[in-house]
Scaffold this active site. Structure first.
Site, PDB file in Angstrom:
ATOM      1  N   CYS A 148     -13.706  16.847  10.150  1.00 32.26           N
ATOM      2  CA  CYS A 148     -13.528  16.208  11.469  1.00 32.26           C
ATOM      3  C   CYS A 148     -12.657  17.008  12.452  1.00 32.26           C
ATOM      4  O   CYS A 148     -12.994  17.143  13.624  1.00 32.26           O
ATOM      5  CB  CYS A 148     -12.972  14.805  11.290  1.00 32.26           C
ATOM      6  SG  CYS A 148     -11.680  14.698  10.042  1.00 32.26           S
ATOM      7  N   HIS A 241      -8.671  12.212  16.642  1.00 31.51           N
ATOM      8  CA  HIS A 241      -7.733  13.265  16.250  1.00 31.51           C
ATOM      9  C   HIS A 241      -7.294  14.042  17.505  1.00 31.51           C
ATOM     10  O   HIS A 241      -8.127  14.409  18.342  1.00 31.51           O
ATOM     11  CB  HIS A 241      -8.395  14.262  15.294  1.00 31.51           C
ATOM     12  CG  HIS A 241      -8.666  13.710  13.922  1.00 31.51           C
ATOM     13  ND1 HIS A 241      -8.217  12.483  13.492  1.00 31.51           N
ATOM     14  CD2 HIS A 241      -9.321  14.270  12.864  1.00 31.51           C
ATOM     15  CE1 HIS A 241      -8.598  12.297  12.223  1.00 31.51           C
ATOM     16  NE2 HIS A 241      -9.276  13.355  11.835  1.00 31.51           N
TER      17      HIS A 241
HETATM   18  P1  NAP Z   1     -14.393   5.865   2.216  1.00 29.84           P
HETATM   19  O1  NAP Z   1     -14.049   4.927   3.324  1.00 29.84           O
HETATM   20  O2  NAP Z   1     -13.476   5.971   1.052  1.00 29.84           O
HETATM   21  O3  NAP Z   1     -15.883   5.486   1.658  1.00 29.84           O
HETATM   22  C1  NAP Z   1     -16.431   6.056   0.493  1.00 29.84           C
HETATM   23  C2  NAP Z   1     -17.848   5.543   0.261  1.00 29.84           C
HETATM   24  O4  NAP Z   1     -18.384   6.185  -0.910  1.00 29.84           O
HETATM   25  C3  NAP Z   1     -17.951   4.047   0.013  1.00 29.84           C
HETATM   26  O5  NAP Z   1     -19.197   3.575   0.479  1.00 29.84           O
HETATM   27  C4  NAP Z   1     -17.940   3.953  -1.520  1.00 29.84           C
HETATM   28  O6  NAP Z   1     -18.622   2.819  -2.024  1.00 29.84           O
HETATM   29  C5  NAP Z   1     -18.747   5.180  -1.885  1.00 29.84           C
HETATM   30  N1  NAP Z   1     -18.435   5.647  -3.233  1.00 29.84           N
HETATM   31  C6  NAP Z   1     -17.208   5.801  -3.813  1.00 29.84           C
HETATM   32  N2  NAP Z   1     -17.339   6.221  -5.102  1.00 29.84           N
HETATM   33  C7  NAP Z   1     -18.685   6.333  -5.322  1.00 29.84           C
HETATM   34  C8  NAP Z   1     -19.459   6.712  -6.453  1.00 29.84           C
HETATM   35  N3  NAP Z   1     -18.902   7.045  -7.631  1.00 29.84           N
HETATM   36  N4  NAP Z   1     -20.816   6.712  -6.328  1.00 29.84           N
HETATM   37  C9  NAP Z   1     -21.412   6.345  -5.181  1.00 29.84           C
HETATM   38  N5  NAP Z   1     -20.719   5.960  -4.065  1.00 29.84           N
HETATM   39  C10 NAP Z   1     -19.372   5.968  -4.141  1.00 29.84           C
HETATM   40  O7  NAP Z   1     -14.553   7.375   2.752  1.00 29.84           O
HETATM   41  P2  NAP Z   1     -14.916   7.882   4.258  1.00 29.84           P
HETATM   42  O8  NAP Z   1     -13.695   8.070   5.078  1.00 29.84           O
HETATM   43  O9  NAP Z   1     -16.027   7.051   4.791  1.00 29.84           O
HETATM   44  O10 NAP Z   1     -15.432   9.365   3.971  1.00 29.84           O
HETATM   45  C11 NAP Z   1     -16.704   9.633   3.388  1.00 29.84           C
HETATM   46  C12 NAP Z   1     -16.943  11.133   3.308  1.00 29.84           C
HETATM   47  O11 NAP Z   1     -16.958  11.691   4.624  1.00 29.84           O
HETATM   48  C13 NAP Z   1     -15.846  11.894   2.526  1.00 29.84           C
HETATM   49  O12 NAP Z   1     -16.424  12.961   1.828  1.00 29.84           O
HETATM   50  C14 NAP Z   1     -14.943  12.390   3.646  1.00 29.84           C
HETATM   51  O13 NAP Z   1     -14.183  13.516   3.274  1.00 29.84           O
HETATM   52  C15 NAP Z   1     -15.956  12.714   4.723  1.00 29.84           C
HETATM   53  N6  NAP Z   1     -15.440  12.703   6.095  1.00 29.84           N
HETATM   54  C16 NAP Z   1     -14.698  11.661   6.550  1.00 29.84           C
HETATM   55  C17 NAP Z   1     -14.241  11.670   7.867  1.00 29.84           C
HETATM   56  C18 NAP Z   1     -13.430  10.538   8.457  1.00 29.84           C
HETATM   57  O14 NAP Z   1     -12.976  10.679   9.606  1.00 29.84           O
HETATM   58  N7  NAP Z   1     -13.230   9.423   7.748  1.00 29.84           N
HETATM   59  C19 NAP Z   1     -14.549  12.726   8.699  1.00 29.84           C
HETATM   60  C20 NAP Z   1     -15.321  13.781   8.216  1.00 29.84           C
HETATM   61  C21 NAP Z   1     -15.753  13.752   6.909  1.00 29.84           C
HETATM   62  P3  NAP Z   1     -17.864   1.494  -2.617  1.00 29.84           P
HETATM   63  O15 NAP Z   1     -17.482   0.659  -1.430  1.00 29.84           O
HETATM   64  O16 NAP Z   1     -18.937   0.852  -3.444  1.00 29.84           O
HETATM   65  O17 NAP Z   1     -16.691   1.976  -3.397  1.00 29.84           O
END
Ligand code: NAP
Length: 348
Positions: A148, A241
């Site tokens: 991001c 950010h």
């Molecule tokens: P998050 O809120 O922690 O969400 C994680 C998601 O993945 C949830 O839907 C969760 O499902 C699922 N998950 C967790 N463990 C799993 C497993 N073993 N198998 C299948 N699904 C699973 O994370 P997020 O912030 O949305 O980020 C998601 C990705 O995008 C990450 O790789 C992060 O680094 C990247 N990212 C995030 C941002 C940001 O600003 N947030 C920006 C750029 C990139 P459950 O609800 O069922 O646990």
């Protein structure tokens, strides 16, 4: 309409995918996946919805399934918002099963045959797809977008890199809590506070930026050759950010030229008039106290980067400094993958 699925649909980025794709003119959401904790539940029951808009009516009753390609039928594109460690295993299995994977996760970003793309910055790197499919024997493929904070930085460096030759960049970030996911930063750690460490964030900014601005010779990418030093900090802001950027150029410049370079900057998404493309990828704020995350993160529907306080730096030789704001879960995550998919859908 192209049938699409969303992997990791209950998380912070997954929810943004739902919000941005529910009324998309070309993509139709037909499959939702998450962990075994959520599988089998209706979306409304599985998610802790955390966005300002409501869960779209058309999505509430869709059953969440396990993140396994065998669970998806007739899906052409999957958007991945999985944690990196799960993405490393799951994303290749979807590509192998013939699906086009547009990923947010860091797991595959620096693989030499996986394109890491911002459509306004390096769309030519998408030619790696053919190389990837041949090498891995996949019918589908994986395309990634950067981290991001890197996306917002690289969008502003691109016009400067070609016009003035960048020698080195120092960037200090003030990153929103949504960037760590819903369970990422406990409220006791961040209210009335700032956390001066974000795991692996500095390394990502320092490597991904050079890869994005690297040259593609038809076979591989040679990273750009200038120094990037990042210091990353978590602050008590929900979304958006902020980054303080300091650049030493090789060539002479004046501030007026830099502003013109920013405000003239456009790319292929604007030329092709893609649905999620902001009209102006970089928006200049002339007020002394802007950009600010609460005021400016939704510029261009969250897809533009706002830049202000553009001025000369007196310590660096041929130095420039400015402040930028970019929406981390829209332009920095879900919106970035969607723009990649829109471009692929249009040109391939
Ligand atoms: P998050 O809120 O922690 O969400 C994680 C998601 O993945 C949830 O839907 C969760 O499902 C699922 N998950 C967790 N463990 C799993 C497993 N073993 N198998 C299948 N699904 C699973 O994370 P997020 O912030 O949305 O980020 C998601 C990705 O995008 C990450 O790789 C992060 O680094 C990247 N990212 C995030 C941002 C940001 O600003 N947030 C920006 C750029 C990139 P459950 O609800 O069922 O646990």
């Amino acid at each position: 309409m192209v049938n699409i699925g969303i992997l990791g649909v209950t998380g912070m980025v997954g929810q943004r995918f739902i919000q941005l794709l529910a009324d998309h003119p070309d993509f139709e959401i037909t499959a939702l996946t998450a962990s075994t904790r959520s599988a089998g539940k209706r979306y409304e029951d599985a998610v802790t919805w955390n966005l300002e808009s409501k869960i779209p009516e058309s999505i509430k009753d869709i059953k969440v399934v396990e993140t396994d390609p065998k669970q998806l039928k007739d899906v052409e594109i999957v958007f991945s918002a999985l944690p990196a460690e799960n993405a490393a295993v799951a994303e290749p299995s979807f590509a192998k099963a013939g699906m086009k994977v547009a990923s947010n996760a860091s797991a595959m970003r620096m693989e030499p045959d996986i394109p890491l793309v911002i459509p306004e910055v390096n769309p030519e790197h998408l030619d790696l797809i053919e190389i990837q499919q041949k090498k891995r024997g996949w019918d589908g493929f994986i395309v990634t977008n950067p981290n991001c904070s890197t996306i917002a930085l690289a969008m502003t460096l691109k016009p400067l890199y070609y016009q003035f030759n960048i020698k080195r960049v120092y960037v200090s970030t003030m990153q929103a809590v949504s960037g760590a996911g819903y369970n990422g930063v406990p409220s006791m750690a961040i209210v009335d506070n700032l956390v001066p460490f974000i795991g692996e964030e500095e390394e990502k900014m320092e490597t991904e930026t050079l890869h994005l601005l690297g040259d593609f010779d038809g076979e591989s990418v040679t990273d750009a050759n200038f120094g990037v030093s990042a210091s990353c900090h978590r602050v008590a802001v929900l979304d958006g950010h902020t980054e303080a950027v300091f650049i030493e150029m090789d060539d002479e410049f004046d501030v007026g030229e830099v502003k013109k370079s920013f405000s003239d900057f456009t790319g292929l998404p604007q030329k092709l008039n893609l649905h999620s493309a902001p009209k102006k990828p970089i928006v200049i704020r002339e007020e002394k106290n802007r950009p600010q995350p609460r005021m400016d993160r939704m510029e261009g529907n969250g897809m533009a980067v706002s830049v202000g306080r553009i001025r000369k730096d007196k310590v660096f030789d041929k130095g420039l400094k400015y402040v930028l704001v970019g929406h981390n879960t829209i332009r920095g995550a879900a919106g970035a993958s969607i723009l990649n998919a829109e471009l692929i859908n249009e040109i391939m």
